[in-house]
Write a protein that holds these residues in place. Structure first.
Motif, mmCIF file in Angstrom:
data_model
loop_
_atom_site.group_PDB
_atom_site.id
_atom_site.type_symbol
_atom_site.label_atom_id
_atom_site.label_comp_id
_atom_site.label_asym_id
_atom_site.label_seq_id
_atom_site.Cartn_x
_atom_site.Cartn_y
_atom_site.Cartn_z
ATOM 1 N N PRO A 185 0.835 -1.205 0.000
ATOM 2 C CA PRO A 185 0.000 0.000 0.000
ATOM 3 C C PRO A 185 0.868 1.252 0.000
ATOM 4 O O PRO A 185 1.950 1.282 0.592
ATOM 5 C CB PRO A 185 -0.787 -0.126 1.305
ATOM 6 C CG PRO A 185 -0.773 -1.585 1.627
ATOM 7 C CD PRO A 185 0.560 -2.075 1.158
ATOM 8 N N GLY A 186 0.370 2.283 -0.672
ATOM 9 C CA GLY A 186 1.121 3.527 -0.774
ATOM 10 C C GLY A 186 1.867 3.663 -2.087
ATOM 11 O O GLY A 186 2.216 4.781 -2.496
ATOM 12 N N LEU A 187 2.112 2.543 -2.755
ATOM 13 C CA LEU A 187 2.763 2.540 -4.065
ATOM 14 C C LEU A 187 1.677 2.361 -5.125
ATOM 15 O O LEU A 187 0.792 1.526 -4.963
ATOM 16 C CB LEU A 187 3.775 1.396 -4.131
ATOM 17 C CG LEU A 187 4.762 1.377 -5.305
ATOM 18 C CD1 LEU A 187 5.725 2.559 -5.212
ATOM 19 C CD2 LEU A 187 5.551 0.059 -5.309
ATOM 20 N N PRO A 188 1.724 3.145 -6.212
ATOM 21 C CA PRO A 188 0.677 3.033 -7.232
ATOM 22 C C PRO A 188 0.503 1.603 -7.727
ATOM 23 O O PRO A 188 1.455 0.821 -7.795
ATOM 24 C CB PRO A 188 1.175 3.956 -8.347
ATOM 25 C CG PRO A 188 2.012 4.972 -7.645
ATOM 26 C CD PRO A 188 2.681 4.226 -6.520
ATOM 27 N N GLY A 203 -1.770 0.430 -4.501
ATOM 28 C CA GLY A 203 -2.591 1.635 -4.535
ATOM 29 C C GLY A 203 -2.157 2.688 -3.543
ATOM 30 O O GLY A 203 -1.821 2.373 -2.400
ATOM 31 N N THR A 204 -2.183 3.937 -3.975
ATOM 32 C CA THR A 204 -1.770 5.028 -3.097
ATOM 33 C C THR A 204 -2.788 5.305 -1.994
ATOM 34 O O THR A 204 -2.442 5.826 -0.935
ATOM 35 C CB THR A 204 -1.551 6.317 -3.915
ATOM 36 O OG1 THR A 204 -2.743 6.592 -4.671
ATOM 37 C CG2 THR A 204 -0.384 6.168 -4.879
ATOM 38 N N PRO A 241 -8.143 -3.366 9.521
ATOM 39 C CA PRO A 241 -9.354 -4.183 9.376
ATOM 40 C C PRO A 241 -10.125 -3.931 8.087
ATOM 41 O O PRO A 241 -10.934 -4.761 7.683
ATOM 42 C CB PRO A 241 -10.188 -3.787 10.597
ATOM 43 C CG PRO A 241 -9.683 -2.439 10.987
ATOM 44 C CD PRO A 241 -8.227 -2.442 10.662
ATOM 45 N N ASP A 242 -9.864 -2.793 7.414
ATOM 46 C CA ASP A 242 -10.573 -2.478 6.178
ATOM 47 C C ASP A 242 -9.691 -2.682 4.942
ATOM 48 O O ASP A 242 -10.033 -2.255 3.846
ATOM 49 C CB ASP A 242 -11.105 -1.049 6.197
ATOM 50 C CG ASP A 242 -10.018 -0.016 6.489
ATOM 51 O OD1 ASP A 242 -8.914 -0.404 6.927
ATOM 52 O OD2 ASP A 242 -10.270 1.183 6.277
ATOM 53 N N TYR A 243 -8.539 -3.342 5.127
ATOM 54 C CA TYR A 243 -7.660 -3.623 3.988
ATOM 55 C C TYR A 243 -8.295 -4.665 3.063
ATOM 56 O O TYR A 243 -8.946 -5.600 3.524
ATOM 57 C CB TYR A 243 -6.300 -4.131 4.474
ATOM 58 C CG TYR A 243 -5.452 -4.694 3.360
ATOM 59 C CD1 TYR A 243 -4.592 -3.880 2.638
ATOM 60 C CD2 TYR A 243 -5.559 -6.031 2.995
ATOM 61 C CE1 TYR A 243 -3.852 -4.381 1.588
ATOM 62 C CE2 TYR A 243 -4.833 -6.544 1.940
ATOM 63 C CZ TYR A 243 -3.981 -5.713 1.243
ATOM 64 O OH TYR A 243 -3.258 -6.221 0.192
ATOM 65 N N ALA A 277 -6.624 -5.259 -9.449
ATOM 66 C CA ALA A 277 -5.964 -4.692 -10.622
ATOM 67 C C ALA A 277 -4.466 -4.955 -10.641
ATOM 68 O O ALA A 277 -3.820 -4.823 -11.687
ATOM 69 C CB ALA A 277 -6.218 -3.185 -10.683
ATOM 70 N N ALA A 278 -3.900 -5.365 -9.507
ATOM 71 C CA ALA A 278 -2.467 -5.661 -9.443
ATOM 72 C C ALA A 278 -2.131 -7.078 -9.906
ATOM 73 O O ALA A 278 -0.954 -7.406 -10.091
ATOM 74 C CB ALA A 278 -1.957 -5.459 -8.016
#
Length: 380
Positions: free
Chosen positions: A161-164, A346-347, A355-357, A362-363
């Motif tokens: 997470p945090g990376l496009p 995703g950024t 808990p909402d991950y 799309a990856a």
């Protein structure tokens, strides 16, 4: 990847997402994975490796190296917060680290390998149990059946997470920190709360240990001397007003970039416990759990992944520092030339273990494409 195939893989990922099982209890997940792999008629399908581990072997046309592609079976003991139709059906458990996505991307290779076997060597698609506790990789390697599939190269990925979405990051050298849970048990003697002087309380020692342990590793630049001690739990006596406590516990997670620095941190923490207990007249014991060795990428394996990412249209961003979180994939690096890369999910993606991950479908094409390209680059 065609829309039809992506839809099939997405359906597999959603089915896996619904049945998360914690480390060591991945029976249904392993069975679903094995059933999926059987459709592609691997030359060998091993089950029950190191617990519930699964390995599908696809032989090449001629002799050559063994390339292992590894992913994880286990979920987390966290309640999922989601309104997705495929949300977890197992109360208190969720695939909140993306292992369902990792399994799907590795399973995707089975169809490609079935359609076109490698020119040489063999490919092992490995689905590992108990990554979250740091026990699964070692258990698989210790399983006598693992000798049949011992790899020359080993590759894996983790979504980030945090990376496009679909972007790739890669480290040469240290990739993931070493870590371990340290459980300190302090034993004294209870007494009546009206006469605490007649007992031996751990309170004083705990009061020293909480700041003292944290000061041993407050975190800094992620270099060879990096150390972080995170206090995670403390207990003093029983929940009663009439008893002066005689027992206590302190839990902490120790984290370093290198295994050598971990040994130094353990020695310093142990010495601090000894000093505090001696001053308070306590006996103590120390236990370690969730033990992860440092994960280090081999330069030759890094070169393979870097070339594969470029060929797949996802050039890798080279990074100088590892991830703070740990991975037991490092165990395979002791057996083979190994490397792990990070795949953007995703950024705006919630953090791992939130808990909402939820893994980003799309990856899937990028992750599967890079792993397949690495296999083709090595084996033809």
């Amino acid at each position: 990847m065609t829309p039809e195939r992506l839809a099939q893989l997405r359906a597999l990922r959603h089915a896996l997402h619904q049945i998360p099982e914690v480390s060591g209890a991945e029976e249904k997940t392993a069975a679903m994975v094995a059933d999926y792999l059987r459709h592609f008629e691997p030359d060998q399908l091993l089950t029950g490796l190191g617990g519930h581990g699964v390995a599908a072997v696809f032989d090449g046309i001629s002799d050559g190296p063994t390339v292992l592609i590894r992913c994880e079976l286990d979920g987390l003991p966290i309640e999922e917060l989601s309104d997705q139709p495929y949300r977890s059906t197992h109360q208190g458990r969720g695939h909140l680290c993306g292992h369902d996505g990792h399994m799907t991307m590795v399973a995707a290779l089975a169809e490609d390998l079935a359609e076109q076997r490698p020119a040489r060597g063999r490919v092992v698609l490995l689905f590992q149990p108990a990554e979250e506790t740091g026990k699964g990789a070692a258990a698989m390697i210790a399983d006598p059946a693992f000798a049949q599939i011992a790899p020359d190269y080993a590759f894996s990925l983790h979504n980030l997470p945090g990376l496009p979405v679909g972007q790739v990051a890669l480290c040469s050298g240290a990739a993931n920190c070493a870590s371990r849970g340290m459980r300190i048990k302090l034993a004294g003697k209870t007494s009546h709360a009206a006469a605490p002087q007649d007992g031996v309380s751990p309170a004083g020692a705990i009061a020293q240990l909480l700041p003292g342990l944290a000061d041993l590793g407050s975190g800094a630049e992620l270099g060879p001397e990096f150390a972080l001690v995170t206090l995670t739990h403390a207990r003093l006596g029983e929940a009663a007003f009439g008893i002066a406590p005689g027992y206590g516990e302190v839990w902490a997670t120790l984290r370093t970039v290198t295994d050598a620095r971990m040994e130094q941190l353990i020695a310093a923490a142990t010495a601090h416990v000894e000093q505090a207990c001696a001053a308070e007249g306590l006996t103590f014991s120390i236990e370690f759990d969730d033990v992860f060795d440092a994960c280090t990428n081999h330069p030759e394996a890094v070169a393979v992944l870097r070339a594969a990412a470029a060929a797949a249209g996802c050039p890798a961003q080279m990074q100088d520092v590892p991830q703070r979180w740990s991975e037991d994939f490092g165990q395979f690096g002791k057996q083979a030339k190994a490397a792990m890369f990070w795949l953007g999910s995703g950024t705006d993606q919630p953090q791992l273990h939130n808990p909402d991950y939820d893994f980003t479908d799309a990856a899937i094409p990028a992750g599967a494409g890079i792993l397949l390209q690495a296999v083709r680059n090595l084996l033809g």
